[in-house]
Design a protein around this motif. Structure first.
Motif, PDB file in Angstrom:
ATOM      1  N   GLU A 114       0.751  -1.293   0.056  1.00  0.00           N
ATOM      2  CA  GLU A 114       0.054  -0.006   0.031  1.00  0.00           C
ATOM      3  C   GLU A 114       0.965   1.128  -0.081  1.00  0.00           C
ATOM      4  O   GLU A 114       0.591   2.392  -0.715  1.00  0.00           O
ATOM      5  N   GLN A 117       2.061   1.802  -3.386  1.00  0.00           N
ATOM      6  CA  GLN A 117       1.129   2.293  -4.307  1.00  0.00           C
ATOM      7  C   GLN A 117       0.989   3.982  -3.942  1.00  0.00           C
ATOM      8  O   GLN A 117       0.670   4.555  -4.784  1.00  0.00           O
TER       9      GLN A 117
ATOM     10  N   GLN B 117       2.676  -0.271 -11.979  1.00  0.00           N
ATOM     11  CA  GLN B 117       1.233  -0.167 -11.535  1.00  0.00           C
ATOM     12  C   GLN B 117       0.436  -1.607 -11.702  1.00  0.00           C
ATOM     13  O   GLN B 117      -0.001  -2.372 -10.644  1.00  0.00           O
ATOM     14  N   ALA B 118       0.835  -2.136 -13.133  1.00  0.00           N
ATOM     15  CA  ALA B 118       0.287  -3.438 -13.315  1.00  0.00           C
ATOM     16  C   ALA B 118       0.952  -4.549 -12.437  1.00  0.00           C
ATOM     17  O   ALA B 118       0.211  -5.247 -11.982  1.00  0.00           O
ATOM     18  N   ASP B 121      -0.509  -4.409  -8.911  1.00  0.00           N
ATOM     19  CA  ASP B 121      -1.992  -4.939  -8.887  1.00  0.00           C
ATOM     20  C   ASP B 121      -1.779  -6.534  -8.820  1.00  0.00           C
ATOM     21  O   ASP B 121      -2.593  -7.109  -7.997  1.00  0.00           O
ATOM     22  N   ARG B 122      -0.956  -7.174  -9.617  1.00  0.00           N
ATOM     23  CA  ARG B 122      -0.779  -8.574  -9.669  1.00  0.00           C
ATOM     24  C   ARG B 122      -0.368  -9.118  -8.411  1.00  0.00           C
ATOM     25  O   ARG B 122      -1.080  -9.939  -7.786  1.00  0.00           O
ATOM     26  N   ARG B 124      -0.714  -7.497  -5.478  1.00  0.00           N
ATOM     27  CA  ARG B 124      -2.021  -7.352  -4.493  1.00  0.00           C
ATOM     28  C   ARG B 124      -2.771  -8.571  -4.718  1.00  0.00           C
ATOM     29  O   ARG B 124      -3.190  -8.893  -3.429  1.00  0.00           O
ATOM     30  N   LYS B 125      -3.115  -8.931  -5.761  1.00  0.00           N
ATOM     31  CA  LYS B 125      -3.877  -9.911  -5.986  1.00  0.00           C
ATOM     32  C   LYS B 125      -3.793 -11.254  -5.501  1.00  0.00           C
ATOM     33  O   LYS B 125      -4.310 -11.972  -4.659  1.00  0.00           O
TER      34      LYS B 125
END
Lengths: 128, 128
Positions: A114, A117, B117-118, B121-122, B124-125
């Motif tokens: 986070e 981010q 960013q991508a 995201d991955r 975090r998933k």
DNA sequence: GAGAAAGTACGAACTGATTCGTTGACAACT
DNA sequence: AGTTGTCAACGAATCAGTTCGTACTTTCTC
């Protein structure tokens, strides 16, 4: 104006880390701290710190009998310097590929992700 | 099974980069490529590559008169290894602070930020 | 004041990385 | 066959970083 940070060697970096952590310290202090991890003679640390004075990595207050040393450059600039060096040597100068590599190998937890981010958002905002 | 990547020295890394780029190459090839940047004798490169064979950093095909060398470990694992080393030496082992430092100093463009960013995201998933 | 303790300074040894000159093998050319 | 060019192999020199023993100085303690 601040000069560019000087690239410390491994041993020098270990000492700088103690100084950043503890603030101004004597050789004895640094040696005690360092001895927890690796095993290293007192005069070894002393010699290294003397060299670091010559190089400008630390400053020394000689007014007391035990000289007091202080890091001459901050942790941040030093990290940036080392990071840039690695980026040039091993990542063709691309911050992106360095970050991607670090991320995919990272064991960072959710909270840490986070935080990353947030920095990313801030950067993206600045860019437009 | 793959052994842990061996940490290459600076000179060795420069040679590995050529091998990753060009694929299997002779000393002459590597020397030619390397000479564009820095100025370095042929036998210097040869010696270094011979040492790298001993260390297991490269493999050598000796069937032709001019031996053909090939990187023994991939670029990715090597980058990871160097990154981990720096992380331990200068970032208290924290991937987060390394990435944050790299990001804030980065000159990455918008497209590159999107790529990061991508990946984020991955990750975090995967974490949940 | 004598001796122990705590410092600094310095030099020498050692290590790993790097650099390059020289030598000898082999191949290509004339 | 002899000359020239290309290559691998090695040994030696050098350099930066590190390590530590030793010597000297200052301070503390009895």
């Amino acid at each position: 104006m601040a000069t560019d940070p000087i690239r410390p060697s491994d041993g020098e970096l270990a000492i700088l880390r103690v100084l950043w952590d503890r603030g101004p310290s004597t050789v004895r202090d640094v040696h005690a701290d360092l001895s927890k991890g690796r095993d290293m003679g007192y005069t070894t640390v002393l010699k290294l710190m003397q060299i670091m004075v010559d190089k400008g990595l630390v400053t020394r207050d000689e007014s007391a009998r035990s000289h007091v040393y202080q890091a001459a450059q901050g942790e941040g600039p030093t990290q940036t310097c080392l990071l840039r060096e690695l980026m040039d040597k091993a990542f063709e100068g691309s911050a992106k590929s360095l970050v991607l590599r670090a991320l995919s190998e990272s064991s960072a937890g959710t909270a840490e992700l986070e935080e990353i981010q947030a920095t990313l958002d801030r950067l993206r905002k600045e860019r437009r």
